[in-house]
Scaffold this motif. Structure first.
Motif, PDB file in Angstrom:
ATOM      1  N   ALA A  82       9.606  -3.273   5.560  1.00  0.00           N
ATOM      2  CA  ALA A  82       9.398  -3.453   4.120  1.00  0.00           C
ATOM      3  C   ALA A  82      10.670  -3.919   3.418  1.00  0.00           C
ATOM      4  O   ALA A  82      10.604  -4.578   2.374  1.00  0.00           O
ATOM      5  CB  ALA A  82       8.891  -2.151   3.494  1.00  0.00           C
ATOM      6  N   VAL A  94      11.422  -7.919   5.006  1.00  0.00           N
ATOM      7  CA  VAL A  94      10.635  -9.058   4.517  1.00  0.00           C
ATOM      8  C   VAL A  94      11.274  -9.713   3.289  1.00  0.00           C
ATOM      9  O   VAL A  94      11.362 -10.950   3.232  1.00  0.00           O
ATOM     10  CB  VAL A  94       9.180  -8.624   4.242  1.00  0.00           C
ATOM     11  CG1 VAL A  94       8.430  -9.682   3.418  1.00  0.00           C
ATOM     12  CG2 VAL A  94       8.445  -8.400   5.564  1.00  0.00           C
ATOM     13  N   LEU A 154       5.685 -11.151  11.186  1.00  0.00           N
ATOM     14  CA  LEU A 154       4.707 -10.058  11.221  1.00  0.00           C
ATOM     15  C   LEU A 154       4.342  -9.651  12.634  1.00  0.00           C
ATOM     16  O   LEU A 154       4.364  -8.468  12.976  1.00  0.00           O
ATOM     17  CB  LEU A 154       3.458 -10.474  10.440  1.00  0.00           C
ATOM     18  CG  LEU A 154       3.689 -10.782   8.961  1.00  0.00           C
ATOM     19  CD1 LEU A 154       2.403 -11.304   8.326  1.00  0.00           C
ATOM     20  CD2 LEU A 154       4.202  -9.570   8.204  1.00  0.00           C
ATOM     21  N   VAL A 194       3.379  -1.721  11.230  1.00  0.00           N
ATOM     22  CA  VAL A 194       2.519  -1.832  10.053  1.00  0.00           C
ATOM     23  C   VAL A 194       1.308  -0.925  10.254  1.00  0.00           C
ATOM     24  O   VAL A 194       0.486  -1.151  11.140  1.00  0.00           O
ATOM     25  CB  VAL A 194       2.068  -3.291   9.836  1.00  0.00           C
ATOM     26  CG1 VAL A 194       1.237  -3.397   8.563  1.00  0.00           C
ATOM     27  CG2 VAL A 194       3.283  -4.207   9.763  1.00  0.00           C
ATOM     28  N   GLU A 203      -1.358  -2.504   4.018  1.00  0.00           N
ATOM     29  CA  GLU A 203       0.101  -2.660   4.055  1.00  0.00           C
ATOM     30  C   GLU A 203       0.471  -4.058   4.519  1.00  0.00           C
ATOM     31  O   GLU A 203       1.413  -4.681   4.000  1.00  0.00           O
ATOM     32  CB  GLU A 203       0.730  -1.626   4.989  1.00  0.00           C
ATOM     33  CG  GLU A 203       2.248  -1.710   5.025  1.00  0.00           C
ATOM     34  CD  GLU A 203       2.888  -0.746   6.009  1.00  0.00           C
ATOM     35  OE1 GLU A 203       4.110  -0.858   6.216  1.00  0.00           O
ATOM     36  OE2 GLU A 203       2.175   0.106   6.579  1.00  0.00           O
ATOM     37  N   ARG A 209       0.107  -6.345   1.673  1.00  0.00           N
ATOM     38  CA  ARG A 209       1.189  -6.138   0.703  1.00  0.00           C
ATOM     39  C   ARG A 209       2.462  -6.858   1.138  1.00  0.00           C
ATOM     40  O   ARG A 209       3.186  -7.431   0.299  1.00  0.00           O
ATOM     41  CB  ARG A 209       1.458  -4.646   0.514  1.00  0.00           C
ATOM     42  CG  ARG A 209       0.427  -3.926  -0.347  1.00  0.00           C
ATOM     43  CD  ARG A 209       0.917  -2.554  -0.771  1.00  0.00           C
ATOM     44  NE  ARG A 209       1.075  -1.648   0.363  1.00  0.00           N
ATOM     45  CZ  ARG A 209       0.108  -0.873   0.839  1.00  0.00           C
ATOM     46  NH1 ARG A 209      -1.091  -0.888   0.287  1.00  0.00           N
ATOM     47  NH2 ARG A 209       0.332  -0.052   1.860  1.00  0.00           N
ATOM     48  N   LEU A 210       2.770  -6.831   2.427  1.00  0.00           N
ATOM     49  CA  LEU A 210       3.961  -7.520   2.914  1.00  0.00           C
ATOM     50  C   LEU A 210       3.859  -9.028   2.691  1.00  0.00           C
ATOM     51  O   LEU A 210       4.842  -9.678   2.309  1.00  0.00           O
ATOM     52  CB  LEU A 210       4.167  -7.213   4.404  1.00  0.00           C
ATOM     53  CG  LEU A 210       4.587  -5.789   4.751  1.00  0.00           C
ATOM     54  CD1 LEU A 210       4.533  -5.574   6.260  1.00  0.00           C
ATOM     55  CD2 LEU A 210       5.991  -5.497   4.223  1.00  0.00           C
TER      56      LEU A 210
END
Length: 293
Positions: A119, A122, A227, A234, A239, A242-243
């Motif tokens: 988090a 990113v 990712l 994750v 979530e 959201r990233l």
């Protein structure tokens, strides 16, 4: 004389590469030769990633690293990329010997962005991508051209590999590829290999990119790799979304375009990985496709 790390010797890329294994045996003498040529003094034990050996060196009072790449690696392209960005978000190139596949680079920490919670990582990736979005050289491969190539590759490889994803996902990916291929290619520089392991802590700037691949076009092109390389961290699909939204807000790109490139890159890597016999990464690509396709 340096000692080649056992972990570097044991990497799968050398298992079937005779020239690569011979290069590993010659590395101590190659390092010694480049040190003589450039008047360098070894200043620590060698390090490595997946593609090269890196030796801490000093040239007078200047701390740097000597990077040696194996046969087959296109050092000229990497040197061109580093010269183009000239330290803007990237490690600085100090000297290059393309025939010897050797470079002297600004010394960075061995700590990568992989050590930072995803988090927090990113936004760093997003800021670097935006910082590196300078006008690209006209000859750089465009992300639109990459999308266009998928129009032929995806149906062929999907069929050849036993239809490994639902036809619906294939058709969605083909629609995205056609749309992105038809758009006028952007003119900004893009790193085609930007992920956490390629970002190291520095002194000149907090984080700097190493081993960039110079493309032009959509800076969200390789978000999928950020990712899938850390997808185990994750917890759930919200979530994950959201990233992606965080990356889009931070860079100013359209969220739908970011999600479109996740679909293309995930299917591309899934098909390639299955063809290469990979077992760990294809399920991660399937998860991304299930969420975004």
């Amino acid at each position: 004389m340096i000692t080649v790390p056992a972990a570097f010797r044991g990497m799968p890329r050398w298992w079937h590469d005779v020239a690569g294994r011979e290069w590993l045996d010659r590395l101590p003498s190659l390092v010694a030769e480049q040190c003589r040529r450039w008047d360098l003094q070894v200043d620590g034990g060698p390090l490595h990633g997946s593609n090269a050996l890196v030796v801490p060196v000093r040239r007078g009072a200047e701390a740097a690293v000597l990077r040696l790449a194996p046969p087959g690696d296109d050092v000229s392209r990497e040197a061109e990329a580093l010269r183009w960005w000239d330290g803007r978000g990237t490690v600085r190139l100090l000297e290059a010997d393309v025939p010897a596949r050797a470079m002297i680079l600004e010394r960075l920490s061995a700590r990568s962005l992989q050590s930072v919670p995803l988090a927090e990582a990113v936004p760093v990736i997003a800021d670097l991508a935006a910082r590196m979005a300078v006008p690209a050289p006209p000859g750089a491969t465009s992300t639109a051209r990459i999308a266009a190539a998928h129009l032929e590759e995806f149906p062929r490889d999907w069929e050849r590999l036993g239809r490994p994803v639902p036809r619906r996902q294939l058709e969605i990916a083909l629609g995205i590829a056609a749309e992105l291929a038809a758009l006028p290619p952007g003119g900004d520089a893009v790193d085609g290999d930007l992920h956490c392991e390629q970002v190291l802590a520095g002194e000149r700037e907090p984080w700097l990119v190493v081993d960039p691949v110079l493309l032009r076009g959509d800076l969200e092109h390789d978000l999928a790799r950020v990712l899938w390389s850390r997808l185990d961290e994750v917890a759930d699909d919200p979530e994950l979304r959201r990233l992606v939204d965080l990356f889009a807000r931070r860079t100013g790109v359209h969220g739908e375009r970011a999600r479109a490139w996740i679909v293309l890159r995930s299917l591309s890597y899934l098909l390639w990985g299955l063809d290469q016999g990979l077992t760990r990464d294809p399920p991660k690509c399937r998860r991304l496709l299930d969420v975004f396709a």
